[in-house]
Enzyme design. Structure first.
Site, PDB file in Angstrom:
ATOM      1  N   ARG A  88       7.446  -7.375  -2.471  1.00  0.00           N
ATOM      2  CA  ARG A  88       6.312  -6.988  -3.313  1.00  0.00           C
ATOM      3  C   ARG A  88       6.432  -7.657  -4.689  1.00  0.00           C
ATOM      4  NH1 ARG A  88       8.054  -2.325  -0.514  1.00  0.00           N
ATOM      5  NH2 ARG A  88       6.449  -1.212   0.631  1.00  0.00           N
ATOM      6  N   ASP A 148       5.549   6.369   0.543  1.00  0.00           N
ATOM      7  CA  ASP A 148       6.924   6.221   1.055  1.00  0.00           C
ATOM      8  C   ASP A 148       7.439   7.556   1.608  1.00  0.00           C
ATOM      9  OD1 ASP A 148       6.824   3.574   0.245  1.00  0.00           O
ATOM     10  OD2 ASP A 148       7.582   4.036  -1.757  1.00  0.00           O
ATOM     11  N   ARG A 151       5.958   7.986   4.964  1.00  0.00           N
ATOM     12  CA  ARG A 151       6.669   7.115   5.920  1.00  0.00           C
ATOM     13  C   ARG A 151       8.039   7.714   6.270  1.00  0.00           C
ATOM     14  NH1 ARG A 151       4.696   1.389   3.154  1.00  0.00           N
ATOM     15  NH2 ARG A 151       2.844   1.190   4.471  1.00  0.00           N
ATOM     16  N   HIS A 175       9.038   1.498  -5.882  1.00  0.00           N
ATOM     17  CA  HIS A 175       8.307   1.283  -4.624  1.00  0.00           C
ATOM     18  C   HIS A 175       8.626  -0.123  -4.119  1.00  0.00           C
ATOM     19  CE1 HIS A 175       5.164   1.383  -1.646  1.00  0.00           C
ATOM     20  NE2 HIS A 175       4.498   0.399  -2.222  1.00  0.00           N
TER      21      HIS A 175
HETATM   22  N1  LIG Z   1       1.191   0.801  -3.694  1.00  0.00           N
HETATM   23  C1  LIG Z   1       1.178   0.803  -2.387  1.00  0.00           C
HETATM   24  O1  LIG Z   1       1.707   1.694  -1.742  1.00  0.00           O
HETATM   25  C2  LIG Z   1       0.489  -0.328  -1.654  1.00  0.00           C
HETATM   26  C3  LIG Z   1       0.280  -0.267  -0.258  1.00  0.00           C
HETATM   27  C4  LIG Z   1      -0.404  -1.320   0.362  1.00  0.00           C
HETATM   28  C5  LIG Z   1      -0.853  -2.408  -0.377  1.00  0.00           C
HETATM   29  N2  LIG Z   1      -0.602  -2.440  -1.707  1.00  0.00           N
HETATM   30  C6  LIG Z   1      -1.071  -3.554  -2.550  1.00  0.00           C
HETATM   31  O2  LIG Z   1      -2.486  -3.397  -2.742  1.00  0.00           O
HETATM   32  C7  LIG Z   1      -3.060  -4.664  -3.022  1.00  0.00           C
HETATM   33  C8  LIG Z   1      -4.267  -4.887  -2.120  1.00  0.00           C
HETATM   34  O3  LIG Z   1      -3.859  -5.013  -0.765  1.00  0.00           O
HETATM   35  P1  LIG Z   1      -4.943  -5.337   0.361  1.00  0.00           P
HETATM   36  O4  LIG Z   1      -4.215  -5.341   1.644  1.00  0.00           O
HETATM   37  O5  LIG Z   1      -6.137  -4.478   0.183  1.00  0.00           O
HETATM   38  O6  LIG Z   1      -5.341  -6.847  -0.029  1.00  0.00           O
HETATM   39  P2  LIG Z   1      -6.715  -7.588   0.319  1.00  0.00           P
HETATM   40  O7  LIG Z   1      -6.468  -9.048   0.119  1.00  0.00           O
HETATM   41  O8  LIG Z   1      -7.232  -7.136   1.633  1.00  0.00           O
HETATM   42  O9  LIG Z   1      -7.723  -7.061  -0.799  1.00  0.00           O
HETATM   43  C9  LIG Z   1      -7.579  -7.335  -2.153  1.00  0.00           C
HETATM   44  C10 LIG Z   1      -8.977  -7.511  -2.722  1.00  0.00           C
HETATM   45  O10 LIG Z   1      -8.871  -7.666  -4.136  1.00  0.00           O
HETATM   46  C11 LIG Z   1      -9.928  -8.524  -4.529  1.00  0.00           C
HETATM   47  N3  LIG Z   1      -9.698  -9.058  -5.875  1.00  0.00           N
HETATM   48  C12 LIG Z   1      -8.840 -10.037  -6.272  1.00  0.00           C
HETATM   49  N4  LIG Z   1      -8.947 -10.210  -7.599  1.00  0.00           N
HETATM   50  C13 LIG Z   1      -9.873  -9.339  -8.054  1.00  0.00           C
HETATM   51  C14 LIG Z   1     -10.411  -9.044  -9.331  1.00  0.00           C
HETATM   52  N5  LIG Z   1     -10.005  -9.689 -10.429  1.00  0.00           N
HETATM   53  N6  LIG Z   1     -11.346  -8.076  -9.416  1.00  0.00           N
HETATM   54  C15 LIG Z   1     -11.772  -7.395  -8.332  1.00  0.00           C
HETATM   55  N7  LIG Z   1     -11.300  -7.648  -7.082  1.00  0.00           N
HETATM   56  C16 LIG Z   1     -10.355  -8.603  -6.950  1.00  0.00           C
HETATM   57  C17 LIG Z   1      -9.948  -9.593  -3.441  1.00  0.00           C
HETATM   58  O11 LIG Z   1     -11.175 -10.310  -3.429  1.00  0.00           O
HETATM   59  C18 LIG Z   1      -9.709  -8.757  -2.191  1.00  0.00           C
HETATM   60  O12 LIG Z   1     -10.915  -8.390  -1.563  1.00  0.00           O
HETATM   61  C19 LIG Z   1      -1.930  -5.684  -2.833  1.00  0.00           C
HETATM   62  O13 LIG Z   1      -1.356  -6.032  -4.076  1.00  0.00           O
HETATM   63  C20 LIG Z   1      -0.923  -4.937  -1.970  1.00  0.00           C
HETATM   64  O14 LIG Z   1       0.391  -5.435  -2.118  1.00  0.00           O
HETATM   65  C21 LIG Z   1       0.051  -1.431  -2.339  1.00  0.00           C
END
Ligand SMILES: NC(=O)c1ccc[n+]([C@@H]2O[C@H](COP(=O)([O-])OP(=O)(O)OC[C@H]3O[C@@H](n4cnc5c(N)ncnc54)[C@H](O)[C@@H]3O)[C@@H](O)[C@H]2O)c1
Length: 309
Positions: A88, A148, A151, A175
């Site tokens: 990450r 987490d 999970r 995380h």
């Molecule tokens: N904290 C957690 O537990 C957790 C769990 C899963 C995923 N994540 C994180 O969440 C994030 C999103 O994951 P995802 O699978 O949905 O990715 P994804 O690629 O499916 O979606 C991300 C979206 O963000 C948009 N985006 C990018 N820049 C932007 C901006 N400036 N303004 C508005 N929208 C913008 C993209 O166009 C895309 O549609 C990632 O960083 C991932 O690592 C965190």
């Protein structure tokens, strides 16, 4: 209630779907930078309203923050997810700029919003949201530890052949694959410590599998997971909009609690209408405290990278 979800990708859209089905807001805005994506997903979800019987109005927006004005809660999911083999932490270069910019835009239109940060590396993105926005610390919440912990309960339920609903178990710390701390000692199966039912090897396996829970899914899916992250985000939004006073592990700003300062890290907190309302600071044993300190050290060095971007 008005809730905005920034990022209409896998996690953002799943989160929005959960929020609508639970009717957590009268209006839900889904915003993305990709032309038409948020509008398309919003319309697709609205077409499930007649079937599922929810009354939340879902509005899509291509980067038009005026539509998000007056949001009570804003969830940030925008940014790139990891690919198989990535940590990450490797996402920081791209996601820091996105999260900072998104925070500025949100606050122009929703100065009183509570902000939930999901984008990774989540602990550092939460710290960035807090330090760059200057908001009161209770209004910035990072989502990681609840997921987490879910999970962790899943892994325990597989070994105990029991319902995850009967388990109580928490993960604290960062995380990250190496920074999270599943607190096996405190995990219970309807109040009975789970360690009474598990051999030493099983215990080690459960902790190890919990820590790489996200990475395992990324390997299988080719990108990071979305069903559990989306559902978890909605549970957090629910606790805020319904003022539930739920006790969850969330990434929040520490000021001496668990021996740490000037850092955002996962600890048990009460979640209600004001955001995170109170940290539950309980005594860890020497090994757990050492793991927490090590986790903080790793997250702090990631926070230091922000200064170089
Ligand atoms: N904290 C957690 O537990 C957790 C769990 C899963 C995923 N994540 C994180 O969440 C994030 C999103 O994951 P995802 O699978 O949905 O990715 P994804 O690629 O499916 O979606 C991300 C979206 O963000 C948009 N985006 C990018 N820049 C932007 C901006 N400036 N303004 C508005 N929208 C913008 C993209 O166009 C895309 O549609 C990632 O960083 C991932 O690592 C965190």
């Amino acid at each position: 209630m008005k809730v905005t979800v920034i990022g209409a990708g896998a996690v953002g859209a799943t989160l929005a779907d959960n929020i609508a089905r639970k009717e957590l807001a009268e209006e839900l805005v889904l915003l993305d930078i990709k032309d038409g994506l948020a509008e398309g997903k919003a319309q697709d979800m609205m077409q499930t309203a007649a079937l599922l019987g929810f009354d939340t109005k879902i509005v899509g927006s291509t980067n038009d923050y005026a539509k998000t004005a007056g949001s009570n809660v804003v969830v940030i999911t925008s940014g790139i997810p990891r690919k198989p083999g990535m940590t990450r932490e490797e996402l920081i270069g791209t996601n820091a700029g996105i999260v900072k910019n998104v925070c500025e835009n949100i606050l122009k239109h929703s100065p009183d919003a509570i902000i939930i940060v999901i984008s990774n590396p989540m602990d550092t993105m939460t710290y960035l949201a807090l330090t760059s926005s200057g908001l009161p610390k209770n209004r910035i919440i990072g989502m990681g530890g609840i997921l987490d912990s879910a999970r962790f309960k899943y892994q325990l339920s597989q070994h105990l052949a029991c319902s995850p609903a009967d388990l109580n178990a928490v993960v604290i710390g960062g995380h990250g694959d190496t920074t999270m701390i599943p607190l096996l000692r405190f995990a219970t199966w309807n109040s009975v410590p789970v360690i009474k039912f598990l051999g030493e090897n099983q215990q080690k396996q459960i902790v190890a599998d919990t820590m790489v829970g996200g990475a395992t899914l990324t390997k299988l899916l080719g990108t990071s997971a979305w069903y559990a992250p989306g559902a978890t985000g909605a549970v957090l939004v629910e606790a805020i909009v319904r003022d539930e006073k739920r006790l969850f592990t969330c990434c929040v700003s520490l000021n001496g609690e668990y021996g740490q300062k000037d850092i955002c890290l996962g600890v048990p907190v009460i979640i209600g209408k004001d955001g995170w309302e109170k940290i539950i600071d309980f005594e860890l044993n020497a090994d757990e405290q050492a793991a927490f300190d090590k986790s903080a050290e790793a997250v702090r060095s990631m926070n230091d990278v922000l200064k170089t971007l």
